[in-house]
Write a protein that holds these residues in place. Structure first.
Motif, PDB file in Angstrom:
ATOM      1  N   ASN A  43       0.831  -1.211   0.000  1.00  0.00           N
ATOM      2  CA  ASN A  43       0.000   0.000   0.000  1.00  0.00           C
ATOM      3  C   ASN A  43       0.862   1.256   0.000  1.00  0.00           C
ATOM      4  O   ASN A  43       0.550   2.233  -0.691  1.00  0.00           O
ATOM      5  CB  ASN A  43      -0.946   0.006   1.202  1.00  0.00           C
ATOM      6  N   ALA A  44       1.937   1.255   0.772  1.00  0.00           N
ATOM      7  CA  ALA A  44       2.836   2.414   0.791  1.00  0.00           C
ATOM      8  C   ALA A  44       3.434   2.641  -0.592  1.00  0.00           C
ATOM      9  O   ALA A  44       3.523   3.782  -1.065  1.00  0.00           O
ATOM     10  CB  ALA A  44       3.938   2.212   1.831  1.00  0.00           C
ATOM     11  N   SER A  48       2.592   5.986  -2.915  1.00  0.00           N
ATOM     12  CA  SER A  48       3.717   6.923  -2.911  1.00  0.00           C
ATOM     13  C   SER A  48       3.893   7.504  -4.305  1.00  0.00           C
ATOM     14  O   SER A  48       3.737   6.795  -5.301  1.00  0.00           O
ATOM     15  CB  SER A  48       5.015   6.220  -2.509  1.00  0.00           C
ATOM     16  N   PRO A  49       4.249   8.778  -4.379  1.00  0.00           N
ATOM     17  CA  PRO A  49       4.506   9.366  -5.695  1.00  0.00           C
ATOM     18  C   PRO A  49       5.826   8.839  -6.258  1.00  0.00           C
ATOM     19  O   PRO A  49       6.702   8.397  -5.513  1.00  0.00           O
ATOM     20  CB  PRO A  49       4.601  10.870  -5.392  1.00  0.00           C
ATOM     21  N   ASN A  50       5.976   8.880  -7.568  1.00  0.00           N
ATOM     22  CA  ASN A  50       7.238   8.504  -8.194  1.00  0.00           C
ATOM     23  C   ASN A  50       8.369   9.312  -7.565  1.00  0.00           C
ATOM     24  O   ASN A  50       8.227  10.518  -7.342  1.00  0.00           O
ATOM     25  CB  ASN A  50       7.207   8.747  -9.696  1.00  0.00           C
ATOM     26  N   GLY A  51       9.470   8.642  -7.253  1.00  0.00           N
ATOM     27  CA  GLY A  51      10.613   9.318  -6.646  1.00  0.00           C
ATOM     28  C   GLY A  51      10.455   9.567  -5.157  1.00  0.00           C
ATOM     29  O   GLY A  51      11.290  10.228  -4.555  1.00  0.00           O
ATOM     30  N   ILE A  67       5.900  -1.241  14.868  1.00  0.00           N
ATOM     31  CA  ILE A  67       6.396  -1.202  13.491  1.00  0.00           C
ATOM     32  C   ILE A  67       5.675  -0.062  12.780  1.00  0.00           C
ATOM     33  O   ILE A  67       4.446   0.008  12.807  1.00  0.00           O
ATOM     34  CB  ILE A  67       6.124  -2.540  12.762  1.00  0.00           C
ATOM     35  N   THR A  68       6.440   0.820  12.167  1.00  0.00           N
ATOM     36  CA  THR A  68       5.834   1.932  11.431  1.00  0.00           C
ATOM     37  C   THR A  68       6.323   1.920   9.992  1.00  0.00           C
ATOM     38  O   THR A  68       7.504   1.682   9.735  1.00  0.00           O
ATOM     39  CB  THR A  68       6.149   3.305  12.082  1.00  0.00           C
ATOM     40  N   ILE A  69       5.402   2.194   9.100  1.00  0.00           N
ATOM     41  CA  ILE A  69       5.724   2.323   7.684  1.00  0.00           C
ATOM     42  C   ILE A  69       5.059   3.622   7.246  1.00  0.00           C
ATOM     43  O   ILE A  69       3.832   3.719   7.255  1.00  0.00           O
ATOM     44  CB  ILE A  69       5.196   1.116   6.882  1.00  0.00           C
ATOM     45  N   THR A  70       5.873   4.608   6.924  1.00  0.00           N
ATOM     46  CA  THR A  70       5.342   5.930   6.618  1.00  0.00           C
ATOM     47  C   THR A  70       5.898   6.447   5.299  1.00  0.00           C
ATOM     48  O   THR A  70       6.971   6.058   4.861  1.00  0.00           O
ATOM     49  CB  THR A  70       5.675   6.944   7.728  1.00  0.00           C
ATOM     50  N   GLU A  71       5.148   7.331   4.731  1.00  0.00           N
ATOM     51  CA  GLU A  71       5.583   8.054   3.536  1.00  0.00           C
ATOM     52  C   GLU A  71       5.275   9.532   3.785  1.00  0.00           C
ATOM     53  O   GLU A  71       4.135   9.889   4.063  1.00  0.00           O
ATOM     54  CB  GLU A  71       4.856   7.536   2.301  1.00  0.00           C
ATOM     55  N   PRO A  72       6.323  10.369   3.760  1.00  0.00           N
ATOM     56  CA  PRO A  72       6.085  11.792   4.015  1.00  0.00           C
ATOM     57  C   PRO A  72       5.086  12.370   3.009  1.00  0.00           C
ATOM     58  O   PRO A  72       5.055  11.957   1.860  1.00  0.00           O
ATOM     59  CB  PRO A  72       7.459  12.432   3.841  1.00  0.00           C
ATOM     60  N   PRO A  73       4.252  13.308   3.457  1.00  0.00           N
ATOM     61  CA  PRO A  73       3.287  13.915   2.530  1.00  0.00           C
ATOM     62  C   PRO A  73       3.989  14.691   1.433  1.00  0.00           C
ATOM     63  O   PRO A  73       5.078  15.218   1.620  1.00  0.00           O
ATOM     64  CB  PRO A  73       2.471  14.848   3.416  1.00  0.00           C
ATOM     65  N   VAL A  74       3.375  14.729   0.288  1.00  0.00           N
ATOM     66  CA  VAL A  74       3.916  15.488  -0.849  1.00  0.00           C
ATOM     67  C   VAL A  74       3.542  16.947  -0.654  1.00  0.00           C
ATOM     68  O   VAL A  74       2.409  17.287  -0.368  1.00  0.00           O
ATOM     69  CB  VAL A  74       3.315  14.960  -2.172  1.00  0.00           C
ATOM     70  N   SER A  75       4.553  17.825  -0.801  1.00  0.00           N
ATOM     71  CA  SER A  75       4.277  19.256  -0.622  1.00  0.00           C
ATOM     72  C   SER A  75       4.066  19.949  -1.928  1.00  0.00           C
ATOM     73  O   SER A  75       4.263  19.455  -2.978  1.00  0.00           O
ATOM     74  CB  SER A  75       5.414  19.912   0.139  1.00  0.00           C
TER      75      SER A  75
END
Length: 75
Positions: A43-44, A48-51, A67-75
């Protein structure tokens, strides 16, 4: 990563950053744990956006493991 996960990571040019201790001890059904983690990581990757970057970490808290799996928000 297994091939089923590695290919989309390469295709989307994602960066994976891990912070998991080698001393971590988890008592759980290995197959169920792998299935859950694979689904969350998929899912991550999917959202997630390309790059982008995905952070995976695991920390021991007494008798528990977080356990954490995160993706920083796109600015």
């Amino acid at each position: 990563f297994p091939v089923t996960i590695a290919y989309p990571i390469q295709q989307k040019q994602l960066k994976i950053i891990t912070n998991i201790s080698n001393q971590l001890k988890i008592v759980a059904d290995a197959n169920v744990t792998k299935l859950i983690l694979r689904n969350i990581i998929n899912n991550a990757i999917k959202y997630s956006p390309n790059g982008g970057t995905i952070h995976i970490s695991a920390m021991q808290f007494q008798n528990d493991v977080a356990i954490t799996i995160t993706e920083p928000p796109v600015s």
